[in-house]
Design an enzyme around this catalytic site. Structure first.
Site, PDB file in Angstrom:
ATOM      1  N   ASP A   1     -26.769  -7.129 -13.626  1.00  0.00           N
ATOM      2  CA  ASP A   1     -25.810  -6.893 -14.706  1.00  0.00           C
ATOM      3  C   ASP A   1     -26.112  -7.794 -15.907  1.00  0.00           C
ATOM      4  O   ASP A   1     -26.773  -8.824 -15.781  1.00  0.00           O
ATOM      5  CB  ASP A   1     -24.384  -7.197 -14.229  1.00  0.00           C
ATOM      6  CG  ASP A   1     -23.948  -6.254 -13.123  1.00  0.00           C
ATOM      7  OD1 ASP A   1     -24.478  -5.139 -13.062  1.00  0.00           O
ATOM      8  OD2 ASP A   1     -23.089  -6.663 -12.323  1.00  0.00           O
TER       9      ASP A   1
HETATM   10  N1  URA Z   1     -24.405  -7.012  -7.574  1.00  0.00           N
HETATM   11  C1  URA Z   1     -23.644  -7.055  -8.683  1.00  0.00           C
HETATM   12  O1  URA Z   1     -22.458  -6.844  -8.619  1.00  0.00           O
HETATM   13  N2  URA Z   1     -24.223  -7.343  -9.850  1.00  0.00           N
HETATM   14  C2  URA Z   1     -25.539  -7.614  -9.975  1.00  0.00           C
HETATM   15  O2  URA Z   1     -26.009  -7.881 -11.083  1.00  0.00           O
HETATM   16  C3  URA Z   1     -26.317  -7.568  -8.816  1.00  0.00           C
HETATM   17  C4  URA Z   1     -25.724  -7.262  -7.624  1.00  0.00           C
END
Ligand code: URA
Length: 237
Positions: free
Chosen positions: A102
């Protein structure tokens, strides 16, 4: 070289996906549609997918980046935000991120132009683990930790068992080490949200046996051939 391997080495699809494209009649070799497996090609042949000529990449590239917060994990962003590729200078090959972190997640991100390698990392059946340090709000009870470990229902489907350990208990938050081998969208955040402990900070510290080993935020390096093999499960044909 077999056509499906050639397609993977052009960075456009994994070998398995290439087989699907061939079966669906989307691949042409020297102007002829090929639907059978195992056709042999060389770089001199003209291979097209959906009418677009594909070319073998000069070399296969495997990169590990310690992603900082504030970068999108895509090759380009319609909203004009910085992308992880802005951090990787001097690489001519058309690399792309393997899986996704993310915008605000930090840590280990792999990039490659090898479709097979990307597939090996992201395919749940291959069970390549992803290790995260998640700082969650509050302090999860033993029952909650048990629920996280045994699987949480997301979109009507239970997540596969995860390894969850408490690393540090702070005043108002707890740092959990969470190891999963699936890659559902925003999986860690949604798992923690589902049990009432939203994630405040998330960092990926390892993919399979590969750790960040001293890479600072924003820094990157090439993987060694041995590391590439570790991900590909020793398959190196
Ligand atoms: N899980 C998440 O919620 N976000 C990420 O960036 C990676 C795994």
């Amino acid at each position: 070289m077999r056509l499906q391997k050639y397609i993977a080495q052009c960075g456009v699809a994994s070998r398995r996906h290439a087989e699907e494209l061939i079966r669906m009649g989307k691949v042409r070799v020297n102007g002829r549609t090929v639907t059978e497996m195992g056709v042999l090609v060389s770089p001199k042949d003209k291979v097209e997918i959906n009418g677009k000529i594909i070319r073998q990449e000069k070399r296969m590239v495997y990169i590990m980046l310690n992603k900082p917060s504030g970068y999108v994990t895509t090759v380009s962003d319609p909203e004009g935000r910085k992308t992880v590729l802005d951090l990787i200078k001097g690489v001519e090959e058309r690399i792309y991120p393997v899986g996704r972190l993310d915008y605000d997640t930090t840590g280990l991100l792999l990039l490659t132009n090898d479709g097979d390698f990307a597939h090996a990392c992201t395919h749940p059946g291959k069970e390549i683990t992803k290790t995260y340090m998640a700082e969650v709000s509050g302090m999860p009870s033993n029952d909650t930790l048990h629920a996280l470990r045994s699987g949480v229902i997301l979109d009507g489907v239970r997540t596969a068992p995860a390894q969850v350990d408490v690393v540090e208990i702070k005043d108002k938050s707890t740092i959990l080490k969470i190891v999963i081998h699936e890659g559902k969208n925003r999986q860690v955040k949604r798992m923690c949200e589902a049990v009432g402990h939203p994630v405040l900070k998330l960092k990926r510290t390892a993919v399979g046996k590969l750790g960040l080993s001293g890479l600072k935020l924003g820094q990157w390096r090439y993987l060694t051939p041995k590391e590439v093999k570790l991900i590909k499960g020793g398959r190196n044909d």
